[in-house]
Structure formats: C-alpha cells, structure tokens
Design an enzyme around this catalytic site. Structure first.
Site, PDB file in Angstrom:
ATOM      1  N   GLY A 185     -12.278  11.651  -5.145  1.00 33.14           N
ATOM      2  CA  GLY A 185     -10.804  11.118  -4.884  1.00 33.14           C
ATOM      3  C   GLY A 185     -10.360  11.430  -3.493  1.00 33.14           C
ATOM      4  O   GLY A 185     -10.951  10.807  -2.617  1.00 33.14           O
ATOM      5  N   TRP A 241     -13.418   2.377  -6.901  1.00 37.31           N
ATOM      6  CA  TRP A 241     -12.186   1.811  -6.160  1.00 37.31           C
ATOM      7  C   TRP A 241     -12.119   1.222  -4.916  1.00 37.31           C
ATOM      8  O   TRP A 241     -11.409   1.193  -4.045  1.00 37.31           O
ATOM      9  CB  TRP A 241     -11.067   3.031  -6.224  1.00 37.31           C
ATOM     10  CG  TRP A 241     -10.765   3.602  -7.467  1.00 37.31           C
ATOM     11  CD1 TRP A 241     -11.000   4.828  -8.031  1.00 37.31           C
ATOM     12  CD2 TRP A 241     -10.215   3.034  -8.752  1.00 37.31           C
ATOM     13  NE1 TRP A 241     -10.780   5.177  -9.037  1.00 37.31           N
ATOM     14  CE2 TRP A 241     -10.241   3.973  -9.750  1.00 37.31           C
ATOM     15  CE3 TRP A 241      -9.835   1.480  -9.081  1.00 37.31           C
ATOM     16  CZ2 TRP A 241      -9.774   3.336 -11.056  1.00 37.31           C
ATOM     17  CZ3 TRP A 241      -9.382   1.472 -10.212  1.00 37.31           C
ATOM     18  CH2 TRP A 241      -9.330   2.223 -11.186  1.00 37.31           C
ATOM     19  N   THR A 243     -11.653  -1.908  -3.399  1.00 35.39           N
ATOM     20  CA  THR A 243     -10.891  -3.160  -3.607  1.00 35.39           C
ATOM     21  C   THR A 243     -11.482  -4.335  -2.840  1.00 35.39           C
ATOM     22  O   THR A 243     -11.878  -4.139  -1.943  1.00 35.39           O
ATOM     23  CB  THR A 243      -9.460  -2.984  -3.338  1.00 35.39           C
ATOM     24  OG1 THR A 243      -8.854  -1.944  -3.996  1.00 35.39           O
ATOM     25  CG2 THR A 243      -8.506  -4.141  -3.708  1.00 35.39           C
ATOM     26  N   GLY A 298      14.044  -6.507 -24.939  1.00 36.79           N
ATOM     27  CA  GLY A 298      12.705  -6.730 -25.404  1.00 36.79           C
ATOM     28  C   GLY A 298      11.737  -7.903 -24.608  1.00 36.79           C
ATOM     29  O   GLY A 298      10.552  -7.743 -24.501  1.00 36.79           O
ATOM     30  N   GLU A 330      -3.766   5.243  -1.441  1.00 35.04           N
ATOM     31  CA  GLU A 330      -3.590   5.532  -0.267  1.00 35.04           C
ATOM     32  C   GLU A 330      -2.782   6.853   0.019  1.00 35.04           C
ATOM     33  O   GLU A 330      -2.062   7.208   0.657  1.00 35.04           O
ATOM     34  CB  GLU A 330      -2.497   4.507   0.407  1.00 35.04           C
ATOM     35  CG  GLU A 330      -2.856   2.995   0.501  1.00 35.04           C
ATOM     36  CD  GLU A 330      -3.866   2.690   1.599  1.00 35.04           C
ATOM     37  OE1 GLU A 330      -4.318   3.389   2.191  1.00 35.04           O
ATOM     38  OE2 GLU A 330      -4.431   1.514   1.295  1.00 35.04           O
TER      39      GLU A 330
END
Length: 558
Positions: free
Chosen positions: A291, A316, A318, A516, A539
C-alpha cells in the site's frame, strides 16, 4: 469597520483560539510519545484516533483561514456590494462550520487530547456560540441557497491571474465540447481513453505542463507553475475524472522524478518525448501487500551484465497498458534492513496496448504482463496489476545512473510532491460537475407542485455545497501559490485530505437531489459519486496521510 469585516475578524479570533487548543493537544501527545530518539512511532500509534482527529482539525482550520483571506481580498478588489456579500457569507459559514466541527471532536473525548473541561471553555463561549448559530441558521443557509440557484452553478469568484484564466477558458471548452460527450461511454463501457481526447490534449501541451521549456515543455525554465497545473486539472476533471482529469498526473510524476534525480542525458531523451505524449507513461510504485508503505517495496532488481533484471509484482499501475514507458521503483539492494535506502528507480520500456490485458515479450527473454483491475469508477485509464518476469532494463535506464542507485525513494517523493495538490484539483473538478447538475436539476424537477429548488432543505443543501466547493477551490489555489514559492508541502497534504472527503459528500448530495434518477447509470451524477470515492484512497490514503504525514509533522513542529 463594516459589519461583515467585524464578523470576519471575529471568525479569525475564534479560529486562533481553536488553533491554540489543537497545538496544546499536539504538545501533550508529543510528550506522551517521547522516546530515546525523539517521538516514538510505536507510542504514537497508541494515539491514532486523536492524531487523526487533530489532523482534520488542522486541515479545516487552515482551510477556514484561507477562506477568510479569500473573502477579504475579493471584498477589497470589487465595488460590488452584492458580489462581496456572496463570497464573504460563504467564508463566514465555513468558518462557523469548521469551528463547530473542531469543538465537537475535542469535546467528545477530551482525555484523548490531554484536555480538561476547563481547557474547552474557549470553544464554548457565548460569543462563539452566537457566531456559529447566526451563520449556520436555517434562514441564512436558505437565503444563500436561493442566491446560489440564481447563479446556475457558479459559486464564488475564482480570482485567477490573466494567464491562469486564459488556460481555464481553453481547457473548459475542451472539457465541455470534447470530453463530456465521451465521458458516459468511457465509463459505462469501461473503454480506454480514445484518441479523440488524447490528440487535442497533446496539441495543447497538456503533457508538458510540468516540463521546463528547455526540455520541450511549457513550464518556465526558472520557476514552477502549480497554478497552471491545478486549473487545467480542475477543468479536465469536470469533464471526466477517468477520461481526462488524471492524464497529466503520470507525466508530472515522471518529469519531477527525472528533474530531481535523472542524468542530463535521461532528461534530454525522455522529457521532450513525454511532453509530446509519445510515449504515454505510467508509474509502478504500489505493491499488493505494501500500500502506502513505500519503504516496504519488494519488487527485486538484480544486477546483470549491462543492466538489471526485475522480478515481482506491482499493482494499481494506472495506464500501464497504454503506456510506452513505466517508471518503476524496485529493491536494488536485498538487505531489507536498509528500508527505503535500498530502493532504486528504473525506466522500463514496452509496447502500447489498448486492451484490458497485455503481454510484452522482450528480445532478452523477459516478460512484462498486466491485467486491468475491475473498478466501480475511475474508468478510462484502467489500473493494472503488472507482473515482471525476468524483465531486463539497461543500465542507461537506471534513473540517475550509477549515482542514482539506492536513491529511488527520494526520487519517488520528488515525483509525488505535486500529486496531492493535483488530486485536490481533481476533486474540485468532480465537485463542480456534480454541483452544476444538482443546481440544474433542482430547478427542473417538480414535486408537490413546485420545483424542488424552492424547498428550504434543497436550498440549504445547495448553499453548503456551494460553500464547500468554493472553499475547497480557494484552499487549493492558495496552496498552489505557496508551492510556486517553494513552500506549502504540509498544506498540500491538508488540502488533499479535506477536498477528497468533501468531494464524497458533495457528489452524494448531488445524487440525493436527483432522487431515483441519481441512482440510474444514465445520469452523470452516479458517475461523479463513484469517481469521487477513489480520491481519498490514491495519492496517499486518507488514514496514512492524516497519521503519518500531517499529524506527525504537526507533532514534530510543536
């Protein structure tokens, strides 16, 4: 002195009293956590709840002070009493809300902060209660809401320089005319960002915002331009967070890392290419089990003839598929006792792929593969888990050359220096889009014979949304200006913490106003809500940012 000026000065006095209590509590925690070599991390972990709350107190108080400065500057710059009233009223409402929040946190468990009931009296004076009650009164919020609705989605003066305003206008048009029409398709079909978006961004110099002119970028050679980056990011994120708003993050991180630690040859080779968006780049730092703990990285870099061999996994990552180069942090020294001092940074080249999966085979025999991680939002760029199987990297792609070995952690920190303030800008863009939709829908939707925007509760909601959006924006702009002067690193962490949580609340309220239809995928507000949720995670996760960055720095400083 006008009545408004008097109230603003009163707000600042109350904030100073709250700040004094926060500092007192920080000093008490520091005393409790004293060790042989300063503050003990293990002891500090025993005060995580209090540290987290104090980080939030400091962030909100800092935001409130910037809001007061913004309102005062705006009032001094305009002769329009009505305009000045709007900005000042929002600043006063936020100051009252911040004071109320700080009081609630500290008074809920004073013993956790080393405070007594007597200490808390400065937050319970009749004068402070009257100030908060008058600003947060229902009729005051309703009146502001009515005014906000009349502005059709605008909320407070931006107060930008001429250059920043010109950039804002250009990228707002691009976001409105190019990005927004494609945003829903990208989200619902989980498409990679199309060339229809990438090409005009390249032509406008978007990828060179953080690259000095001498290397082919558009940033001045003698100073940073965080404000330009913030404004562009905000407008692109208004169009789509996943489809455009995060595109300049990776070029910025890579360019900052190279400017910090790369050799001149590496800068001359890579920065002009990155500025042109060819290749696109990705950042491979996070690992499955570490992490935000960068020092615990395990991806292995082993020295070989002419270069290095990388083995391990990153997650992760990207844009890893579309990217032609990955900036990779790896452990170049197997001695784990070295912690972050055993890390180096590498530039890993690969082919570009559009799909959700890719496999790149090197001539040397190494294999770099990846699979996109399915996410509820933030679609368009795709975040990958990336597998390094004996991947070869030539010596020339070790960032900093031989002198850069073991310094990857420091280059990473330099690369991510602007990431937090940029994430705040992304949050503002998403909030602005959600707010505009909420104001529009509140005027269109009829309930019980009249527009829902005519009801007191809706007006109060929109008043708070406008206030928090405006404060978030001006907080971010103020920190950006500090960073342009070489300051503001602590404030950048605070504004990231504050704006990202605020974006979750605001997009939730925009969805709620839609009823809704807000839950329907065909409504953009459902996408804003899903996209906003990621902001407090990447970040620097909210908890890590509050505990390990903000609270720790505040405690060290008292």
């Amino acid at each position: 002195m006008t009545e408004v000026n008097s109230r603003m000065q009163e707000a600042v006095r109350h904030l100073a009293a709250a700040d004094a209590l926060v500092r007192s509590s920080l000093a008490w925690i520091k005393q409790q956590c004293a060790g042989s070599k300063g503050v003990s991390n293990d002891k500090l972990d025993e005060h995580q709840v209090a540290s987290f709350d104090l980080a939030w107190c400091a962030a909100e108080s800092t935001g409130a002070r910037f809001a007061a400065e913004y309102a005062s500057k705006f009032a001094a710059s305009t002769s329009s009493a009505a305009g000045a009233c709007l900005e000042e009223r929002m600043a006063l409402i936020f100051c009252a809300e911040a004071l109320q929040n700080i009081s609630n946190r500290l008074s809920a468990r004073p013993q956790s902060f080393g405070l007594s009931d007597a200490d808390l009296t400065s937050l319970t004076t009749p004068e402070l209660r009257r100030f908060c009650q008058s600003q947060l009164a229902a009729d005051n919020l309703e009146a502001l809401g009515r005014e906000v609705i009349a502005l059709n989605g605008a909320s407070g003066a931006y107060m930008l320089s001429d250059d920043a305003t010109m950039m804002q206008d250009s990228f707002r048009k691009l976001a409105t005319n190019v990005v927004m029409p494609l945003a829903e398709e990208i989200h619902r079909e989980d498409r990679i960002i199309p060339q229809e978006i990438l090409e005009p961004l390249t032509e406008m110099g978007c990828f060179g915002l953080s690259i000095p002119e001498r290397y082919g970028g558009i940033q001045s050679d003698d100073h940073e331009d965080n404000m330009g980056m913030i404004v562009v990011t905000e407008e692109l994120s208004r169009g789509s967070l996943g489809g455009a708003g995060s595109l300049i993050t990776r070029p910025e991180i890579l360019s900052r890392a190279l400017l910090k630690g790369g050799t001149e040859e590496q800068r001359q080779k890579w920065l002009p290419q990155v500025a042109m968006g060819d290749p696109l780049c990705a950042i491979a730092v996070t690992e499955p089990d570490t992490g935000s703990d960068v020092a615990a990285m395990r991806l292995k870099a082993s020295k070989c003839a002419g270069g290095w061999i990388l083995d391990g996994v990153k997650t992760w990552c990207t844009m890893a598929g579309k990217a032609g180069v990955l900036l990779v942090l790896a452990r170049s020294n197997p001695d784990r006792s070295l912690g972050h001092k055993g890390l180096s940074m590498f530039l890993v080249e690969k082919d570009s792929y559009d799909g959700h999966d890719f496999e790149y085979r090197q001539a040397e025999g190494g294999v770099l593969s990846g699979r996109a991680i399915a996410t509820i939002g933030y679609r368009g760029m795709h975040s990958y888990e990336v597998f390094f199987d004996h991947v070869f990297v030539p010596d020339e792609n070790l960032v900093g050359g031989p002198e850069g070995e073991g310094k990857g952690f420091y280059f990473t920190m330099a690369g991510f220096a602007g990431g937090r303030i940029q994430t705040a800008a992304r949050a503002i863009g998403v909030m602005q889009a959600a707010f505009e939709r909420a104001v529009s829908y509140a005027q269109e939707r009829q309930a019980f014979g009249k527009p829902i925007g005519d009801f007191q509760l809706t007006r109060a909601k929109l008043a708070r949304m406008a206030t928090l959006l405006t404060v978030s924006r001006q907080f971010t702009y103020a920190v950006g200006r500090l960073m342009d002067q070489g300051q503001g690193q602590m404030e950048a962490s605070m504004v990231k913490l504050f704006t990202c949580r605020t974006a979750e609340w605001l997009t939730r309220e925009a969805m709620q106003i839609h009823g809704g239809m807000g839950y329907a995928e065909e409504s953009p507000v459902s996408r804003y809500f899903l996209d906003a949720r990621v902001l407090s995670i990447f970040e620097g996760a909210e908890e890590t940012l509050a505990l390990k960055v903000i609270a720790r720095a505040l405690i060290d400083a008292v």
